[in-house]
Design a protein around this motif. Structure first.
Motif, PDB file in Angstrom:
ATOM      1  N   LYS A   1      54.589-150.222 -81.659  1.00 30.72           N
ATOM      2  CA  LYS A   1      54.057-151.096 -80.606  1.00 30.72           C
ATOM      3  C   LYS A   1      53.879-150.307 -79.316  1.00 30.72           C
ATOM      4  CE  LYS A   1      56.515-154.971 -82.526  1.00 30.72           C
ATOM      5  NZ  LYS A   1      57.681-155.820 -82.349  1.00 30.72           N
ATOM      6  N   ARG A   2      54.887-149.521 -78.982  1.00 30.09           N
ATOM      7  CA  ARG A   2      54.830-148.731 -77.755  1.00 30.09           C
ATOM      8  C   ARG A   2      53.757-147.654 -77.845  1.00 30.09           C
ATOM      9  NH1 ARG A   2      58.630-144.676 -76.976  1.00 30.09           N
ATOM     10  NH2 ARG A   2      57.948-143.496 -75.210  1.00 30.09           N
ATOM     11  N   LYS A   3      53.663-147.012 -78.990  1.00 27.20           N
ATOM     12  CA  LYS A   3      52.675-145.947 -79.152  1.00 27.20           C
ATOM     13  C   LYS A   3      51.244-146.474 -79.094  1.00 27.20           C
ATOM     14  CE  LYS A   3      55.239-142.312 -81.154  1.00 27.20           C
ATOM     15  NZ  LYS A   3      55.461-141.461 -80.038  1.00 27.20           N
ATOM     16  N   LEU A   4      50.980-147.594 -79.765  1.00 26.71           N
ATOM     17  CA  LEU A   4      49.617-148.124 -79.799  1.00 26.71           C
ATOM     18  C   LEU A   4      49.167-148.717 -78.473  1.00 26.71           C
ATOM     19  CD1 LEU A   4      49.484-149.700 -83.352  1.00 26.71           C
ATOM     20  CD2 LEU A   4      48.404-147.597 -82.565  1.00 26.71           C
TER      21      LEU A   4
ATOM     22  N   ALA B   1      37.536-148.924 -75.126  1.00 27.85           N
ATOM     23  CA  ALA B   1      37.398-150.380 -75.186  1.00 27.85           C
ATOM     24  C   ALA B   1      38.248-150.931 -76.326  1.00 27.85           C
ATOM     25  CB  ALA B   1      35.933-150.763 -75.382  1.00 27.85           C
ATOM     26  N   GLY B   2      38.230-150.251 -77.467  1.00 26.28           N
ATOM     27  CA  GLY B   2      39.067-150.668 -78.592  1.00 26.28           C
ATOM     28  C   GLY B   2      40.543-150.575 -78.254  1.00 26.28           C
ATOM     29  N   ALA B   3      40.922-149.539 -77.519  1.00 27.07           N
ATOM     30  CA  ALA B   3      42.322-149.379 -77.109  1.00 27.07           C
ATOM     31  C   ALA B   3      42.754-150.528 -76.211  1.00 27.07           C
ATOM     32  CB  ALA B   3      42.508-148.044 -76.386  1.00 27.07           C
ATOM     33  N   SER B   4      41.862-150.969 -75.342  1.00 27.33           N
ATOM     34  CA  SER B   4      42.184-152.097 -74.464  1.00 27.33           C
ATOM     35  C   SER B   4      42.429-153.364 -75.278  1.00 27.33           C
ATOM     36  CB  SER B   4      41.048-152.344 -73.468  1.00 27.33           C
ATOM     37  OG  SER B   4      40.885-151.237 -72.632  1.00 27.33           O
ATOM     38  N   VAL B   5      41.615-153.572 -76.290  1.00 26.57           N
ATOM     39  CA  VAL B   5      41.768-154.747 -77.151  1.00 26.57           C
ATOM     40  C   VAL B   5      43.090-154.672 -77.923  1.00 26.57           C
ATOM     41  CG1 VAL B   5      40.824-155.946 -79.164  1.00 26.57           C
ATOM     42  CG2 VAL B   5      39.306-155.187 -77.350  1.00 26.57           C
ATOM     43  N   VAL B   6      43.401-153.503 -78.476  1.00 23.85           N
ATOM     44  CA  VAL B   6      44.654-153.333 -79.222  1.00 23.85           C
ATOM     45  C   VAL B   6      45.855-153.593 -78.313  1.00 23.85           C
ATOM     46  CG1 VAL B   6      46.118-151.620 -80.377  1.00 23.85           C
ATOM     47  CG2 VAL B   6      43.715-151.792 -80.972  1.00 23.85           C
ATOM     48  N   ALA B   7      45.830-153.016 -77.122  1.00 23.60           N
ATOM     49  CA  ALA B   7      46.938-153.204 -76.180  1.00 23.60           C
ATOM     50  C   ALA B   7      47.088-154.669 -75.795  1.00 23.60           C
ATOM     51  CB  ALA B   7      46.719-152.349 -74.937  1.00 23.60           C
TER      52      ALA B   7
ATOM     53  N   ILE C   1      46.159-157.363 -77.567  1.00 24.89           N
ATOM     54  CA  ILE C   1      46.644-158.131 -78.718  1.00 24.89           C
ATOM     55  C   ILE C   1      48.135-157.915 -78.926  1.00 24.89           C
ATOM     56  CG2 ILE C   1      46.519-158.300 -81.234  1.00 24.89           C
ATOM     57  CD1 ILE C   1      43.477-157.822 -80.945  1.00 24.89           C
ATOM     58  N   ILE C   2      48.577-156.674 -78.871  1.00 21.05           N
ATOM     59  CA  ILE C   2      50.004-156.398 -79.056  1.00 21.05           C
ATOM     60  C   ILE C   2      50.817-156.999 -77.913  1.00 21.05           C
ATOM     61  CG2 ILE C   2      51.747-154.569 -79.111  1.00 21.05           C
ATOM     62  CD1 ILE C   2      49.726-152.896 -80.692  1.00 21.05           C
ATOM     63  N   GLY C   3      50.329-156.867 -76.692  1.00 21.76           N
ATOM     64  CA  GLY C   3      51.030-157.441 -75.540  1.00 21.76           C
ATOM     65  C   GLY C   3      51.158-158.946 -75.640  1.00 21.76           C
ATOM     66  N   GLU C   4      50.096-159.614 -76.025  1.00 21.39           N
ATOM     67  CA  GLU C   4      50.146-161.072 -76.184  1.00 21.39           C
ATOM     68  C   GLU C   4      51.062-161.479 -77.329  1.00 21.39           C
ATOM     69  OE1 GLU C   4      48.795-163.749 -74.403  1.00 21.39           O
ATOM     70  OE2 GLU C   4      48.547-162.133 -72.952  1.00 21.39           O
TER      71      GLU C   4
ATOM     72  N   LYS D   1      48.067-143.003 -72.630  1.00 16.29           N
ATOM     73  CA  LYS D   1      48.017-141.557 -72.859  1.00 16.29           C
ATOM     74  C   LYS D   1      47.544-141.244 -74.276  1.00 16.29           C
ATOM     75  CE  LYS D   1      51.725-140.519 -69.649  1.00 16.29           C
ATOM     76  NZ  LYS D   1      53.103-140.041 -69.506  1.00 16.29           N
ATOM     77  N   LEU D   2      48.034-141.999 -75.250  1.00 18.53           N
ATOM     78  CA  LEU D   2      47.609-141.790 -76.636  1.00 18.53           C
ATOM     79  C   LEU D   2      46.113-142.007 -76.778  1.00 18.53           C
ATOM     80  CD1 LEU D   2      48.151-141.481 -79.751  1.00 18.53           C
ATOM     81  CD2 LEU D   2      48.284-143.971 -79.756  1.00 18.53           C
TER      82      LEU D   2
END
Length: 72
Positions: A7-10, A46-52, A54-57, A14-15
């Motif tokens: 969760k933290r890595k995705l 943009a995909g990274a923003s979506v992943v972050a 979704i995981i945050g929510e 920086k990743l």
């Protein structure tokens, strides 16, 4: 072997910056246009923003499952 906190890595900016930079440099190194590299980098970020998001929510929702905040 240590457990990896996926969760933290995705959700790490920086990743995703490193991944986007690597991919864009590979595109340029293999003869692709800089314009194409820029577009691919924008798509990755943009995909990274979506992943972050979704995981945050998901983490927020799972933290609120046990709370008793129902209104009367």
């Amino acid at each position: 072997m240590k457990n990896i906190d996926w969760k933290r890595k995705l959700t790490s900016r920086k990743l995703w910056t490193a991944v986007a930079s690597f991919v864009s440099m590979m595109i340029v190194a293999t003869g692709g246009a800089e314009n194409t590299a820029t577009q691919v980098t924008a798509l990755i970020m943009a995909g990274a923003s979506v992943v972050a998001y979704i995981i945050g929510e998901g983490l927020t929702d799972s933290a609120n499952i046990g709370s008793d905040d129902s209104e009367e």
